[in-house]
Motif scaffolding. Structure first.
Motif, PDB file in Angstrom:
ATOM      1  N   GLU A   1      -3.473  48.847  -8.189  1.00 20.11           N
ATOM      2  CA  GLU A   1      -2.741  48.817  -6.922  1.00 20.11           C
ATOM      3  C   GLU A   1      -3.077  50.021  -6.049  1.00 20.11           C
ATOM      4  OE1 GLU A   1      -0.849  46.328  -5.754  1.00 20.11           O
ATOM      5  OE2 GLU A   1      -1.316  45.183  -7.560  1.00 20.11           O
TER       6      GLU A   1
ATOM      7  N   ARG B   1      -2.434  48.624 -14.153  1.00 15.65           N
ATOM      8  CA  ARG B   1      -1.781  48.023 -12.980  1.00 15.65           C
ATOM      9  C   ARG B   1      -1.620  49.038 -11.861  1.00 15.65           C
ATOM     10  NH1 ARG B   1       2.580  44.949 -16.676  1.00 15.65           N
ATOM     11  NH2 ARG B   1       1.498  42.947 -16.788  1.00 15.65           N
TER      12      ARG B   1
ATOM     13  N   ARG C   1       3.657  51.273  -6.602  1.00 13.70           N
ATOM     14  CA  ARG C   1       2.555  51.437  -7.555  1.00 13.70           C
ATOM     15  C   ARG C   1       1.303  51.932  -6.848  1.00 13.70           C
ATOM     16  NH1 ARG C   1       2.898  45.736 -11.045  1.00 13.70           N
ATOM     17  NH2 ARG C   1       5.015  46.073 -11.838  1.00 13.70           N
ATOM     18  N   SER C   2       1.257  51.749  -5.547  1.00 14.09           N
ATOM     19  CA  SER C   2       0.005  51.918  -4.811  1.00 14.09           C
ATOM     20  C   SER C   2      -0.223  53.302  -4.223  1.00 14.09           C
ATOM     21  CB  SER C   2      -0.032  50.883  -3.676  1.00 14.09           C
ATOM     22  OG  SER C   2       1.131  51.039  -2.872  1.00 14.09           O
TER      23      SER C   2
ATOM     24  N   ILE D   1       5.594  53.261 -11.968  1.00 17.81           N
ATOM     25  CA  ILE D   1       5.751  51.947 -12.605  1.00 17.81           C
ATOM     26  C   ILE D   1       6.522  52.197 -13.896  1.00 17.81           C
ATOM     27  CG2 ILE D   1       3.547  52.139 -13.875  1.00 17.81           C
ATOM     28  CD1 ILE D   1       3.089  49.147 -13.436  1.00 17.81           C
TER      29      ILE D   1
END
Lengths: 338, 338
Positions: free
Chosen positions: A251, A247, A150-151, A235
């Motif tokens: 992240e 989200r 996700r980051s 995601i």
């Protein structure tokens, strides 16, 4: 026959026979203290999801088959969202002892169809009685060479989704109006003949109602294969676009600008939402359980997915059809009028 | 503060901070769609166990701390019983929304102490509301170079156990008489001062009652390290010696002769069972949750464990103190008189 008269050991033996683990990577399957899986040179992925009766599902609206199918799919979706391939599953199941064996058989039928659909082997689990409703927990193991977290989103990347959004939330609303389970199964088209449609108590053609109900009752996980080469972050959309985009932004420590007119909405959703008197846009932005992939890729890349916006450094905004920007958060977006 | 006012996201963040995954083998821990674990050249072990309130535990008799601790240990024991080392855990937890955060904190405190005790990292999980009591499910991942299955016993092998049996079942009986939780914790000796003993409502010295209660409330899993070199088959005793020996015999397609006088019974069990008016032998043969290892090894090997009998080709018998053989099965043994 009631579960209490079948007994735990007989049930375990039944499960063991129903799920033969025939692949050379399983050194020991169901029936020992732990499953044994051959070493792999890829990274191991592990994820788990629960489904509680009365919280995640209500047997007044869904069949045990559909519960079992969905339990597998939500876990597959998490493995896909990391860029991985699902491979093995463990299943914990607590069922009221007064439950009928037919319920278990239908549940397992859905689990089995979904495992076959995604080529996953059941390697272990636990069965128990429960004091009230059914509690299910599945753990999915998979492998990946390249991980998409996700980051990884960077300012300047583009934001994509893998398919239409909002169908599942609309399907749930439709199901509540219908007020009883609709028996769609994997691989079997529920024809919705005139008689059945009448029973559904909704005045929509089956080629509109069917796909919408199916998206909710028998969701499918999206294989990220086509996006793996270029995706920088990813995601799966389980709680709605805005929640899951938030989200991903959190992240990655970035912002996002998405365009309302680019959010993909299916023709069936437009029709069904109009009939039900709900907003298709609201469904698409905040409705959960679509299990489409949301991901980012560098601006120069050719991507076979739907472009919905861009990664920014800080701000998180949604652009309406008039070109006006409004901030959004995981709870929704403020002062937004279509 | 009630769980309903804390919210799922805040709880997840709380868990994520409480369980930092600091080891180079975890490439991604809690907080993405799935955990990512570095590839290993060893076989992967996976096992899962549930604990349902009202079925596996009753908060009238045990503390949330003890429930959490035991949830980890029962899963560790399954990995050990295959000859493996536990490494990573995933946790699913469904709790009534009216439950207090203090309950969650105590539960996690027990989970954390057990994870630290066995050097295991929490890498993922799911939290949910439940309609009634607490539902817990843990999946344990581990590794092994050499696997010890249930199926490897051969006629002529000797049968061993790793420690005394029956304490846990006796502890459960004692606890029922006491009628309330006894707050033993890992690493902290509950001194059982005169005042506390009085409150326990049982007239036994703490050096008898304490170890027996502890075996039930805070079980430990047995590391098979010393037996790995020679063990031909292995299982952990979770459902009682006769039940688990039957399983091992079934999987190995062999019989067994065990000697009653060789079954290890602790001095504390002898005293406590006498006080409670229960049979220590019954406790040792049929009482569950001791989590000792039951294994076989070739007759010529030197084994640092307790020899209790021999693997036969077919018959399954128990020899009483007078030297008389009686058949046994998983349900118990027939016509047996001490």
């Amino acid at each position: 026959m009631k579960l209490s008269s079948v007994g735990e050991l007989a049930l375990l033996e039944h499960i063991r026979k129903s799920f033969p683990a025939k692949t050379k990577n399983i050194l020991t399957g169901i029936g020992d203290d732990a499953a044994v899986i051959k070493a792999s040179d890829k990274s191991l992925l592990a994820t788990t999801d629960m489904m509680m009766e009365g919280i995640h599902f209500d047997l007044k609206f869904v069949t045990p088959y559909q519960v079992g199918y969905k339990l597998v799919v939500v876990n597959v979706s998490d493995i896909y969202a990391m860029g991985g391939r699902p491979a093995f599953m463990l299943l914990d199941m607590a069922v009221n002892k007064n439950e009928d064996m037919k319920f278990i058989d239908m549940l397992f039928s859905g689990i089995k169809d979904a495992l076959n659909r995604y080529t996953i082997y059941l390697v272990g689990g636990d069965v128990s009685a429960s004091m009230s409703g059914t509690a299910l927990s599945a753990t999915m193991l998979g492998y990946a060479k390249k991980i998409i977290r996700r980051s990884g989103a960077r300012a300047g990347d583009r934001i994509y989704v893998s398919g239409c959004l909002g169908d599942s939330a609309c399907g749930l609303e439709m199901l509540k109006r219908i007020g009883r389970p609709v028996p769609v199964r994997y691989g079997v088209s529920y024809s919705g003949s005139r008689g059945s449609r009448k029973k559904l108590k909704i005045n929509l053609p089956w080629n509109t109602a069917g796909p919408i109900l199916r998206r909710h009752l028998l969701p499918e996980a999206r294989d990220p294969g086509d996006f793996m080469r270029c995706a920088t972050s990813m995601i799966d959309i389980s709680d709605g676009l805005l929640m899951d985009l938030t989200r991903l932004c959190d992240e990655s420590r970035v912002g996002a600008r998405i365009y309302l007119e680019k959010i993909p909405i299916s023709p069936a959703l437009t029709k069904a939402a109009s009939y039900l008197g709900i907003s298709p846009v609201q469904s698409a932005l905040s409705g959960g359980e679509d299990y489409e992939l949301l991901f980012t890729a560098p601006a120069g890349e050719k991507v076979k997915a739907i472009y919905i916006g861009d990664v920014l450094k800080l701000n998180r905004v949604i652009v309406d059809r008039a070109g006006k920007e409004k901030p959004f958060s995981s709870e929704g977006y403020s002062h937004f009028h279509e």
